[in-house]
Design an enzyme around this catalytic site. Structure first.
Site, PDB file in Angstrom:
ATOM      1  N   GLU A 149     -27.993  74.935  32.205  1.00 36.06           N
ATOM      2  CA  GLU A 149     -27.224  76.132  31.847  1.00 36.06           C
ATOM      3  C   GLU A 149     -27.144  76.304  30.334  1.00 36.06           C
ATOM      4  O   GLU A 149     -27.182  77.419  29.827  1.00 36.06           O
ATOM      5  CB  GLU A 149     -25.790  76.014  32.389  1.00 36.06           C
ATOM      6  N   THR A 171     -25.918  86.614  28.087  1.00 38.57           N
ATOM      7  CA  THR A 171     -24.706  85.805  28.109  1.00 38.57           C
ATOM      8  C   THR A 171     -24.208  85.560  26.689  1.00 38.57           C
ATOM      9  O   THR A 171     -23.002  85.655  26.425  1.00 38.57           O
ATOM     10  CB  THR A 171     -24.990  84.459  28.811  1.00 38.57           C
TER      11      THR A 171
END
Lengths: 311, 311
Positions: free
Chosen positions: A128, A181
């Site tokens: 991630e 993001t």
């Protein structure tokens, strides 16, 4: 066992009030992967279908997660992965988390499960980090554990699997615009008014209580985010209209899925979730923005082996 | 029924991570009140024992709460109250809340229960406002409902009764120094770092989950307050030592009770709670500050009628 085919579910992080701590696991929406033991002594990715993503393991979230796991074990076993990407990267429903969680789940299983599902989370978080620049667990935790999960603490990492009521359904609209993001993080403020923070932790408490008591009204009343949503929703076209239309169609509540641009709503029962899907579709129909709409139950299981012949 | 004798329990507000939203109800520690219907058409307080508090109803939290209830009903019924004060005002275990909750509970019962317990909370909050200057519910809610309660939202008011595990015991040390609620509020900052706020709502979620699953370790891991405790604990002598000694004696966790100066610890089982009481006592023994130490279960019931002849 030399080879494992798995389903890697999409996930909704934050879930309105639970920024950075709450997440839930979707059913049916997700990627498929095939992971094989090899004699190469390395992690390789031989094939990625459906999306244009890096094949070099060190530049791919699945590769990075896999290598983090093998490094912790001190294992020299080689693995090759095929990724059949169905979740669009950047959609806000945990595309990178699905690959990260899938890689560590499959390798752990092929090695005889040296780690519990909870212990796999930190390895998937390394993947991630490659995608978003931050170590976060609110997608990989539900992708591995299924259901609703809570990251009580990041340091030390403490992830709790919450009770998940059976009649909860998610509706998701993915407007095909790009919200990275990292960009979605940059609009956040470093400090928040104490009053808003108190309202937020009241809602987190309410949502967790509602999950355990299967009090759908309480779940709905708790789905508010006064801190992140007002900032990030500005990046998403027609956000307020989708929210309002979802509520009018009977949704319990709604919010931004992860860092967006997908918007999710939770409903009691699939019938209502489908009506919410129609309402969301109507809001976007003449927007000029391409979009997908999905309806899904909440999966009680995370990444799982699949029987399908060719994924 | 013309007269009701009641027990009005002490309460612990905030409970570490849940500033302004969480509270719990103690057993055995509390005031007693006798409330009688009268023909005076007014709310009167004929007697207060144990503490020097105002007898004028408009200047007394019990009186103000009672009048708020009667005003909402449009009732001209008169009531007289005797208050046998055992909780010291300013101790941080809900002295004013006990009187406020007791008054509205008894009058509601004597009038045939026109209101539910949840509906009584706003009236008791009016009494709390007289004491602290702010409308807060984190003491009056558990004082009325018993167990753990969560104020999910203040506007609109939404209070949830949480599941309360049976083996949870509280130990409280009350250093007899004065920390006024208003002063304790003035040390707070108006904004908090987002990172600390995230940690706090992670802990609120963890605590609520731990209560439902009766996971005492999780309850303990969640009892942290990185926002209010670092500021308010400076007003409490030997706070850090009490916290450390409690942990060493086996407490699950500890924190400031309400706005202090009392410090509470939660333990699994009465035996451990008593060991924590000894440890707290040792810390304060040579401090030169007068103090009381109490051990109490968590009461599943809030204010309740009592059978005792003379309270």
């Amino acid at each position: 066992m030399k080879e494992l085919r798995i389903f890697c579910p999409a996930t909704i992080a934050n879930v309105a009030c639970g920024f950075d701590v709450l997440g839930l696991c979707l059913d049916h929406i997700g990627d498929e992967m095939v992971v094989r033991k090899t004699g190469s002594g390395q992690v390789t990715i031989s094939r990625i279908e459906g999306q244009d993503l890096p094949l070099e393991a060190a530049n791919n979230v699945a590769g990075v997660s896999a290598m983090a796991l093998l490094k912790a074990l001190g294992s020299k076993q080689g693995f090759d992965m095929e990724i059949h990407k169905k979740i669009k990267p950047g959609s806000g429903i945990g595309s990178s988390a699905a690959s990260a969680a899938g890689a560590v789940f499959a390798i752990n299983r092929l090695l005889g499960e040296p780690f519990t599902l909870n212990e796999l989370i930190p390895f998937a978080m390394e993947g991630e980090k490659l995608a978003s620049g931050a170590l976060h667990a609110d997608n990989v935790a539900p992708a591995l554990l299924g259901g609703f999960s809570l990251v009580r603490s990041y340091d030390p990492l403490d992830v709790i699997r919450l009770h998940t009521p059976g009649q909860l359904y998610a509706t998701i609209i993915h407007p095909q615009i790009e919200v990275k993001t990292a960009d979605a993080r940059s609009v956040l403020k470093h400090s928040v008014p104490l009053k808003k923070a108190i309202a937020q932790w009241g809602n987190v408490g309410g949502l967790v209580s509602g999950l355990y008591t299967e009090d759908y009204d309480l779940i709905g009343r708790s789905l508010h985010d006064g801190i992140v949503e007002p900032l990030r929703s500005l990046l998403i076209p027609r956000f307020d209209q989708v929210k309002q239309a979802s509520a009018e169609a009977g949704a319990l509540g709604s919010g931004i899925s992860g860092s967006g641009p997908s918007i999710f709503a939770l409903s009691k029962g699939e019938h209502t979730a489908k009506k919410v899907a129609e309402a969301m579709t109507q809001v976007y129909a003449d927007s000029g923005v391409a979009f997908d709409v999905h309806v899904s139950g909440i999966s009680h299981e995370g990444v799982r082996p699949t029987m399908s012949g060719t994924p």
